[in-house]
Design an enzyme around this catalytic site. Structure first.
Site, PDB file in Angstrom:
ATOM      1  N   ARG A  81       0.831  -1.205   0.000  1.00 24.33           N
ATOM      2  CA  ARG A  81       0.000   0.000   0.000  1.00 24.33           C
ATOM      3  C   ARG A  81       0.866   1.256   0.000  1.00 24.33           C
ATOM      4  O   ARG A  81       0.523   2.267  -0.617  1.00 24.33           O
ATOM      5  CB  ARG A  81      -0.950  -0.027   1.205  1.00 24.33           C
ATOM      6  CG  ARG A  81      -2.049   1.014   1.112  1.00 24.33           C
ATOM      7  CD  ARG A  81      -3.111   0.809   2.173  1.00 24.33           C
ATOM      8  NE  ARG A  81      -2.568   0.925   3.510  1.00 24.33           N
ATOM      9  CZ  ARG A  81      -3.244   0.624   4.619  1.00 24.33           C
ATOM     10  NH1 ARG A  81      -4.495   0.194   4.552  1.00 24.33           N
ATOM     11  NH2 ARG A  81      -2.701   0.751   5.802  1.00 24.33           N
ATOM     12  N   LYS A 183      -2.737   6.402   1.390  1.00 22.09           N
ATOM     13  CA  LYS A 183      -2.541   6.936   2.739  1.00 22.09           C
ATOM     14  C   LYS A 183      -1.678   8.197   2.663  1.00 22.09           C
ATOM     15  O   LYS A 183      -0.511   8.210   3.070  1.00 22.09           O
ATOM     16  CB  LYS A 183      -1.914   5.853   3.623  1.00 22.09           C
ATOM     17  CG  LYS A 183      -2.534   5.814   5.015  1.00 22.09           C
ATOM     18  CD  LYS A 183      -2.234   4.521   5.714  1.00 22.09           C
ATOM     19  CE  LYS A 183      -2.246   4.670   7.215  1.00 22.09           C
ATOM     20  NZ  LYS A 183      -3.460   5.237   7.776  1.00 22.09           N
ATOM     21  N   GLU A 219     -16.216   6.055   4.937  1.00 22.42           N
ATOM     22  CA  GLU A 219     -15.450   5.583   6.088  1.00 22.42           C
ATOM     23  C   GLU A 219     -15.297   6.724   7.081  1.00 22.42           C
ATOM     24  O   GLU A 219     -15.922   7.775   6.915  1.00 22.42           O
ATOM     25  CB  GLU A 219     -14.085   5.043   5.641  1.00 22.42           C
ATOM     26  CG  GLU A 219     -13.186   6.058   4.951  1.00 22.42           C
ATOM     27  CD  GLU A 219     -11.780   5.528   4.692  1.00 22.42           C
ATOM     28  OE1 GLU A 219     -11.264   4.751   5.502  1.00 22.42           O
ATOM     29  OE2 GLU A 219     -11.189   5.935   3.677  1.00 22.42           O
TER      30      GLU A 219
END
Ligand code: PLP
Ligand code: COI
Length: 340
Positions: A81, A183, A219
């Protein structure tokens, strides 16, 4: 010898540990990297990270297991990621194998800070990367630093297993074709005002909607969401602007393969909240934090599981996932990486 820390009273905060890992990207290459004791970073005033927020990060944990081993959970997925985050932010990816080696090295160096089995605390591991040389025009840096530090942490939400309250904010977290799926530090900067405002109004977190239509659940600022429907399906939102949580992917696998439950990843409309039996936030920091209530302006949606304890399936998912992480339940192949 463990450090003299009151492990059971830890919250989710920064505690300086003794060592961190640093590698610099200069002249087109990552250097060999090293362990250092210095926690402070000196940067040029016009460093790309300071002006244009060119930075991304990861989060994972090291655990002491029931038989005294020190392990971490699926670091290969964090390494992958971080490559995706780097690419989206025009940063040079840090090689995945080196990421995993560096995680192991930093944890080994700080082993005295890994909280004891049964304390409820863990060692949080924070890899991150940023553009370090000065830029003025809007463009990527050409020098970068990759770092990993650690900090012993307790529960992300005070009260641990006590259900929390979310509100649906008038702010958005991520744009449909933006950076919500990686992220990037900028996603968190974007959420700061919304979280301060939520806390001021007495809510624990924001339940963001998709910013394109503001009709679907996405989220929170730091965790994915799972629901349990009245017919016991574990359902999680599908969207290309939410972060692909490793905890959520693991929980969906656990639901299907350990608990024999049906799972679905699909778009979830705000109106469907009323059809859900349980709701919880999932992430490395949040683990699986039960949600008792969602406030959407003048409307309150209370989940049947209530405000006193986690719902039954949430509790089973929590016990199974943490059982796997703490070595009490056999893990799927490759999930647990032994460090010491
Ligand atoms: N969503 C956001 C916005 C996050 O910051 C995090 C934390 O990493 C997560 C979800 C959960 O992801 P993971 O389970 O990989 O920690
Ligand atoms: C994590 O769960 O690792 C996170 O990054 C969430 C939050 C602390 C930003």
């Amino acid at each position: 010898m463990k450090k003299d820390i009151d492990w059971t009273s830890l919250g989710f905060g920064y505690i300086k540990t003794d060592y961190r890992y640093v590698s610099n990207f200069v002249n087109g290459n990552w250097d060999e990297g090293k362990i250092t004791e210095t926690e402070n970073i000196t940067l040029n005033e016009s460093a790309c990270v300071l002006q244009y927020a060119q930075t991304g990060f990861e989060g994972l944990k090291a655990y002491e297991t029931a038989n005294g081993r020190i392990v971490c959970f699926r670091p290969d997925l964090n390494a992958q990621r971080m490559v995706e985050s780097a690419k989206r932010l025009e940063m040079p990816p840090f090689p995945e194998d080196r990421f995993i080696d560096a995680v192991k090295t930093v944890v080994k160096k700080n082993i005295e800070y890994v909280p004891p089995y049964g304390s409820g605390a863990t060692l949080y591991i924070r890899p991150f990367m940023f553009g370090s040389n000065p830029v003025m025009g809007v463009k990527p840096a050409n020098e970068y630093q990759f770092r990993i530090f650690t900090s012993p942490v307790g529960p992300y939400f005070k009260g641990g297993a006590k259900p929390i309250t979310l509100r649906i904010p008038d702010f958005d977290r991520a744009a449909p074709r933006g950076t919500g799926h990686v992220k990037a530090g900028l996603n968190y900067a974007m959420s700061l005002h919304a979280i301060v405002d939520a806390h001021k109004q007495g809510y624990n977190e924001n339940m963001y909607l998709d910013s394109g239509t503001r009709t679907k659940i996405e989220e929170t600022g730091g965790a994915n969401i799972i629901f349990v429907s009245k017919d016991n399906k574990v359902i999680t939102p599908k969207s290309n602007s939410i972060l692909p949580s490793i905890t959520r992917r693991s929980l969906m696998y656990v639901a299907e393969n350990y608990l024999g439950l049906k799972t679905e990843q699909r778009e979830i409309y705000k109106e469907e909240l009323e059809d859900m039996k349980e709701c919880a936030l999932c992430g490395t920091a949040a683990v699986l934090s039960p949600v008792g209530k969602v406030v959407d302006h003048d409307k309150e949606i209370k989940f049947p599981s209530g405000m006193e304890k986690p719902g039954e399936i949430t509790q089973k998912l929590y016990d199974t996932l943490t059982g796997i992480q703490m070595g009490k339940i056999e893990a799927p192949e490759g999930w647990i990486v032994e460090i010491a």
